[in-house]
Design an enzyme around this catalytic site. Structure first.
Site, PDB file in Angstrom:
ATOM      1  N   SER A 295       8.585 -85.419  -3.478  1.00 46.15           N
ATOM      2  CA  SER A 295       8.542 -86.877  -3.603  1.00 46.15           C
ATOM      3  C   SER A 295       7.326 -87.379  -2.832  1.00 46.15           C
ATOM      4  CB  SER A 295       9.804 -87.505  -2.994  1.00 46.15           C
ATOM      5  OG  SER A 295       9.548 -88.879  -2.713  1.00 46.15           O
TER       6      SER A 295
ATOM      7  N   HIS B 251       8.100 -85.848  -8.172  1.00 53.32           N
ATOM      8  CA  HIS B 251       9.173 -86.857  -8.126  1.00 53.32           C
ATOM      9  C   HIS B 251       8.589 -88.186  -7.671  1.00 53.32           C
ATOM     10  CE1 HIS B 251      13.442 -88.015  -7.793  1.00 53.32           C
ATOM     11  NE2 HIS B 251      13.089 -88.699  -6.723  1.00 53.32           N
TER      12      HIS B 251
ATOM     13  N   ASP C 288       9.464 -91.950  -6.663  1.00 55.92           N
ATOM     14  CA  ASP C 288      10.549 -92.858  -6.246  1.00 55.92           C
ATOM     15  C   ASP C 288      10.143 -94.307  -6.465  1.00 55.92           C
ATOM     16  OD1 ASP C 288      11.327 -90.542  -3.720  1.00 55.92           O
ATOM     17  OD2 ASP C 288      12.703 -91.234  -5.260  1.00 55.92           O
TER      18      ASP C 288
ATOM     19  N   MET D 125      10.959 -98.115  -6.357  1.00 55.24           N
ATOM     20  CA  MET D 125      11.898 -98.997  -5.642  1.00 55.24           C
ATOM     21  C   MET D 125      11.481-100.447  -5.821  1.00 55.24           C
ATOM     22  SD  MET D 125      12.152 -96.871  -2.117  1.00 55.24           S
ATOM     23  CE  MET D 125      12.586 -95.136  -2.116  1.00 55.24           C
TER      24      MET D 125
ATOM     25  N   HIS E 141      12.313 -91.556 -10.759  1.00 59.16           N
ATOM     26  CA  HIS E 141      13.618 -91.954 -10.213  1.00 59.16           C
ATOM     27  C   HIS E 141      13.621 -93.466 -10.041  1.00 59.16           C
ATOM     28  CE1 HIS E 141      16.430 -91.683  -6.427  1.00 59.16           C
ATOM     29  NE2 HIS E 141      16.991 -92.322  -7.431  1.00 59.16           N
TER      30      HIS E 141
ATOM     31  N   MET F  39      15.010 -96.547  -8.773  1.00 56.39           N
ATOM     32  CA  MET F  39      15.924 -97.214  -7.843  1.00 56.39           C
ATOM     33  C   MET F  39      15.658 -98.719  -7.983  1.00 56.39           C
ATOM     34  SD  MET F  39      15.621 -94.632  -4.628  1.00 56.39           S
ATOM     35  CE  MET F  39      14.085 -93.877  -5.179  1.00 56.39           C
TER      36      MET F  39
ATOM     37  N   MET G 176      22.399 -88.465  -4.635  1.00 57.61           N
ATOM     38  CA  MET G 176      21.675 -88.931  -3.440  1.00 57.61           C
ATOM     39  C   MET G 176      22.340 -88.329  -2.201  1.00 57.61           C
ATOM     40  SD  MET G 176      19.129 -90.656  -4.383  1.00 57.61           S
ATOM     41  CE  MET G 176      18.569 -90.986  -2.717  1.00 57.61           C
TER      42      MET G 176
ATOM     43  N   PHE H   5      14.611 -94.866   1.659  1.00 56.56           N
ATOM     44  CA  PHE H   5      13.602 -94.388   2.622  1.00 56.56           C
ATOM     45  C   PHE H   5      13.584 -92.865   2.709  1.00 56.56           C
ATOM     46  CE2 PHE H   5      12.737 -98.594   4.132  1.00 56.56           C
ATOM     47  CZ  PHE H   5      13.933 -99.274   3.932  1.00 56.56           C
ATOM     48  N   GLY H   6      12.407 -92.314   2.966  1.00 62.36           N
ATOM     49  CA  GLY H   6      12.312 -90.887   3.229  1.00 62.36           C
ATOM     50  C   GLY H   6      12.627 -90.642   4.699  1.00 62.36           C
ATOM     51  N   GLY H   7      12.731 -89.375   5.064  1.00 61.31           N
ATOM     52  CA  GLY H   7      12.897 -89.005   6.467  1.00 61.31           C
ATOM     53  C   GLY H   7      14.268 -89.270   7.060  1.00 61.31           C
TER      54      GLY H   7
ATOM     55  N   ASP I 170      18.532 -85.380  -3.585  1.00 62.66           N
ATOM     56  CA  ASP I 170      17.396 -86.172  -3.100  1.00 62.66           C
ATOM     57  C   ASP I 170      17.697 -86.736  -1.723  1.00 62.66           C
ATOM     58  OD1 ASP I 170      15.522 -88.918  -4.659  1.00 62.66           O
ATOM     59  OD2 ASP I 170      15.348 -87.960  -2.704  1.00 62.66           O
TER      60      ASP I 170
ATOM     61  N   SER J 276       9.703 -85.770   3.167  1.00 61.95           N
ATOM     62  CA  SER J 276       9.088 -85.642   4.503  1.00 61.95           C
ATOM     63  C   SER J 276       8.935 -84.198   4.967  1.00 61.95           C
ATOM     64  CB  SER J 276       9.882 -86.456   5.525  1.00 61.95           C
ATOM     65  OG  SER J 276      11.261 -86.292   5.310  1.00 61.95           O
TER      66      SER J 276
END
Ligand code: DX5
Ligand code: ZN
Length: 215
Positions: free
Chosen positions: A7, A32, A34, A36, A65, A67, A136, A142-144, A174, A197
């Site tokens: 991602s 990927h 994302d 948003m 993806h 969202m 999910m 958010f990542g991380g 994910d 991440s």
């Protein structure tokens, strides 16, 4: 066989061209993206113009993806922008059967994503039409973030639903994937891993992709 879908959400957007080039020459199985909208999820990432530019240089399939609220309004646009696979959230599609038919009619792979609170049996009537289900394993946005541990049980339930009906539907997860949990998750039945991440915080992202894939 572990498949890796990096991602780019946590990549350096000032180096996006170099990031895609690195992914093109890496062992990544797809890219990927994302998307948003700051409405369905409390974050805003990037949209159609960025996808078009990525598509012009990407040598891997784009796994998009969504969202976003009301994804039905944009299915053709994401197809035209270059999506090879399109994932909509169960929670945003009141006419999900029709949405999936429209995605497939355009020639894209169709996937449905479940937020952490949404049980897999919501997919009972539609799973036979899906190329992939995305679970999910963090709260979207958010990542991380930290991996949600009870996802293992949910993955097991989905795996059973798929194998009981001898379906070919792939399981994708994910959020919060790393070198420590990827093998146990693959053993639990996950086919495709979205990783952000862990890859883009690594010294050598390309090498990390290979390590993840060959764990
Ligand atoms: C959440 C995003 C993230 C991202 C991967 O909405 O979808 O899950 O792709 O994030 P990491 O791998 O950094 O948890
Ligand atoms: Zn995602």
């Amino acid at each position: 066989m572990i498949q890796i879908a990096p991602s780019i959400l946590n990549a350096d957007f000032l180096q996006l061209g170099n990031v895609i080039e690195m992914l093109n020459s890496s062992e990544a199985d797809m890219i990927h993206l994302d998307i948003m909208d700051g409405n369905f999820v409390p974050n805003l990432s990037f949209g159609l113009p960025v996808i078009q530019q990525i598509k012009s240089v990407a040598k891997k399939d784009l796994d998009v993806h969504l969202m976003i609220s009301n994804p039905d309004l944009y299915i053709e646009e994401y197809y035209k922008a270059g999506a090879n696979s399109l994932t909509v959230h169960y929670e945003t599609c009141p006419h999900l059967h029709r949405t999936i038919q429209r995605i497939k009619a355009l020639g894209m792979k169709a996937a449905v994503c479940l937020n952490p609170h949404s049980p897999v049996n919501l997919l009972h009537e539609i799973i036979g039409d899906l190329d992939m289900v995305l679970i999910m394993t963090v709260n979207p946005g958010f990542g991380g973030q930290k991996f949600i541990e009870q996802s293992y049980e949910k993955i097991g339930k989905l795996k059973k639903m798929i194998s009981d009906r001898a379906l070919k539907t792939k399981i994708q997860i994910d959020g919060g994937v790393n070198l420590q949990n990827i093998r146990p998750l693959a053993d639990a039945g996950v086919d495709v891993f979205v990783v952000g991440s862990t890859i883009f915080a690594a010294e050598n992202p390309k090498e990390m992709i290979s390590k993840l894939k060959n764990t």
